[in-house]
Motif scaffolding. Structure first.
Motif, PDB file in Angstrom:
ATOM      1  N   GLU A  35      39.527 149.697  -3.335  1.00 14.42           N
ATOM      2  CA  GLU A  35      39.235 150.369  -4.602  1.00 14.42           C
ATOM      3  C   GLU A  35      37.729 150.443  -4.802  1.00 14.42           C
ATOM      4  O   GLU A  35      36.983 149.644  -4.233  1.00 14.42           O
ATOM      5  CB  GLU A  35      39.841 149.592  -5.775  1.00 14.42           C
ATOM      6  N   GLY A  36      37.321 151.378  -5.639  1.00 18.30           N
ATOM      7  CA  GLY A  36      35.922 151.442  -6.045  1.00 18.30           C
ATOM      8  C   GLY A  36      34.943 151.623  -4.893  1.00 18.30           C
ATOM      9  O   GLY A  36      33.868 151.031  -4.909  1.00 18.30           O
ATOM     10  N   VAL A  37      35.312 152.439  -3.920  1.00 21.35           N
ATOM     11  CA  VAL A  37      34.415 152.644  -2.784  1.00 21.35           C
ATOM     12  C   VAL A  37      33.192 153.449  -3.219  1.00 21.35           C
ATOM     13  O   VAL A  37      33.326 154.490  -3.863  1.00 21.35           O
ATOM     14  CB  VAL A  37      35.130 153.372  -1.618  1.00 21.35           C
ATOM     15  N   ARG A  38      32.005 152.944  -2.894  1.00 24.40           N
ATOM     16  CA  ARG A  38      30.752 153.617  -3.233  1.00 24.40           C
ATOM     17  C   ARG A  38      29.932 153.739  -1.959  1.00 24.40           C
ATOM     18  O   ARG A  38      29.836 152.796  -1.177  1.00 24.40           O
ATOM     19  CB  ARG A  38      29.943 152.804  -4.242  1.00 24.40           C
ATOM     20  N   VAL A  39      29.343 154.914  -1.767  1.00 30.44           N
ATOM     21  CA  VAL A  39      28.532 155.139  -0.569  1.00 30.44           C
ATOM     22  C   VAL A  39      27.075 155.316  -0.974  1.00 30.44           C
ATOM     23  O   VAL A  39      26.766 156.101  -1.864  1.00 30.44           O
ATOM     24  CB  VAL A  39      29.006 156.396   0.199  1.00 30.44           C
TER      25      VAL A  39
ATOM     26  N   LYS B   2      40.956 139.439  -4.836  1.00 27.32           N
ATOM     27  CA  LYS B   2      40.109 140.601  -4.591  1.00 27.32           C
ATOM     28  C   LYS B   2      38.736 140.168  -4.104  1.00 27.32           C
ATOM     29  O   LYS B   2      38.180 139.187  -4.599  1.00 27.32           O
ATOM     30  CB  LYS B   2      39.954 141.416  -5.873  1.00 27.32           C
ATOM     31  N   ARG B  41      23.958 154.205   6.225  1.00 22.55           N
ATOM     32  CA  ARG B  41      24.828 154.227   5.057  1.00 22.55           C
ATOM     33  C   ARG B  41      25.210 152.811   4.662  1.00 22.55           C
ATOM     34  O   ARG B  41      25.394 151.949   5.504  1.00 22.55           O
ATOM     35  CB  ARG B  41      26.123 154.991   5.377  1.00 22.55           C
ATOM     36  N   VAL B  42      25.302 152.606   3.358  1.00 19.73           N
ATOM     37  CA  VAL B  42      25.842 151.341   2.858  1.00 19.73           C
ATOM     38  C   VAL B  42      27.101 151.674   2.062  1.00 19.73           C
ATOM     39  O   VAL B  42      27.120 152.623   1.280  1.00 19.73           O
ATOM     40  CB  VAL B  42      24.810 150.566   1.996  1.00 19.73           C
ATOM     41  N   LEU B  43      28.164 150.919   2.310  1.00 19.80           N
ATOM     42  CA  LEU B  43      29.417 151.117   1.576  1.00 19.80           C
ATOM     43  C   LEU B  43      29.755 149.858   0.807  1.00 19.80           C
ATOM     44  O   LEU B  43      29.746 148.757   1.365  1.00 19.80           O
ATOM     45  CB  LEU B  43      30.569 151.435   2.537  1.00 19.80           C
ATOM     46  N   GLU B  44      30.029 150.033  -0.480  1.00 18.43           N
ATOM     47  CA  GLU B  44      30.480 148.926  -1.314  1.00 18.43           C
ATOM     48  C   GLU B  44      31.932 149.210  -1.666  1.00 18.43           C
ATOM     49  O   GLU B  44      32.300 150.350  -1.942  1.00 18.43           O
ATOM     50  CB  GLU B  44      29.673 148.870  -2.626  1.00 18.43           C
ATOM     51  N   MET B  45      32.764 148.166  -1.655  1.00 15.68           N
ATOM     52  CA  MET B  45      34.171 148.373  -2.016  1.00 15.68           C
ATOM     53  C   MET B  45      34.823 147.066  -2.422  1.00 15.68           C
ATOM     54  O   MET B  45      34.327 145.993  -2.103  1.00 15.68           O
ATOM     55  CB  MET B  45      34.929 148.985  -0.836  1.00 15.68           C
ATOM     56  N   GLU B  46      35.922 147.211  -3.170  1.00 10.00           N
ATOM     57  CA  GLU B  46      36.746 146.054  -3.481  1.00 10.00           C
ATOM     58  C   GLU B  46      37.979 146.130  -2.610  1.00 10.00           C
ATOM     59  O   GLU B  46      38.580 147.203  -2.484  1.00 10.00           O
ATOM     60  CB  GLU B  46      37.160 146.086  -4.949  1.00 10.00           C
ATOM     61  N   LEU B  47      38.335 145.003  -2.020  1.00  7.94           N
ATOM     62  CA  LEU B  47      39.555 145.014  -1.214  1.00  7.94           C
ATOM     63  C   LEU B  47      40.409 143.801  -1.523  1.00  7.94           C
ATOM     64  O   LEU B  47      39.917 142.740  -1.901  1.00  7.94           O
ATOM     65  CB  LEU B  47      39.234 145.141   0.274  1.00  7.94           C
TER      66      LEU B  47
END
Lengths: 86, 86
Positions: A35-39, B2, B41-47
């Motif tokens: 969820e909430g993937v940000r690039v 999470k 690229r940087v990717l932020e996410m909740e898993l």
């Protein structure tokens, strides 16, 4: 002294991120519970400075120059004297 | 549980990076003494995962799925249980 800097430039929380949403759709299609993937962007560079303090100031000034202040936030992820990187 | 994951996807060292070169030109024009600028690229996410070990495996699998194995390398920059991020 040469330093290696890693700078992150990312969209602010409130800003819609279509690329992140597209990536999230792909990952969910592959079965991942994300969820909430940000690039955002990561920049790596070597910079010349007289001290670590000056290197940090320079790296933050560079990040500020490259980020869009309305839509993006920046952070200095890492800063190391170059010999430690090699 | 999470977790919040930060993934970096960057071009391999030998791969030409026109965007990085363009940014380097801009920074030099502004008077900064920088070299070897690379843009990734940087990717932020909740898993969602049952344990930190599983979260790490999932994050690395996701990074591997999103990176181009011929031209890019990926790394897990950070992985934290979500409550620590908030």
């Amino acid at each position: 002294v040469k330093f290696h800097a890693t700078i992150l430039i990312e969209l602010k929380d409130g800003i819609l991120d279509p690329q992140g949403r597209a990536v999230e759709g792909v990952l969910k299609g592959l079965g991942y519970r994300v969820e909430g993937v940000r690039v955002g962007r990561v920049l790596e560079m070597e910079l010349e400075a007289d001290s670590e303090t000056q290197a940090k100031e320079t790296a933050l000034a560079i990040a500020g120059a490259l980020a869009n202040p309305v839509m993006e936030v920046y952070s200095l992820e890492a800063l190391k004297p170059l010999q430690e990187v090699l």
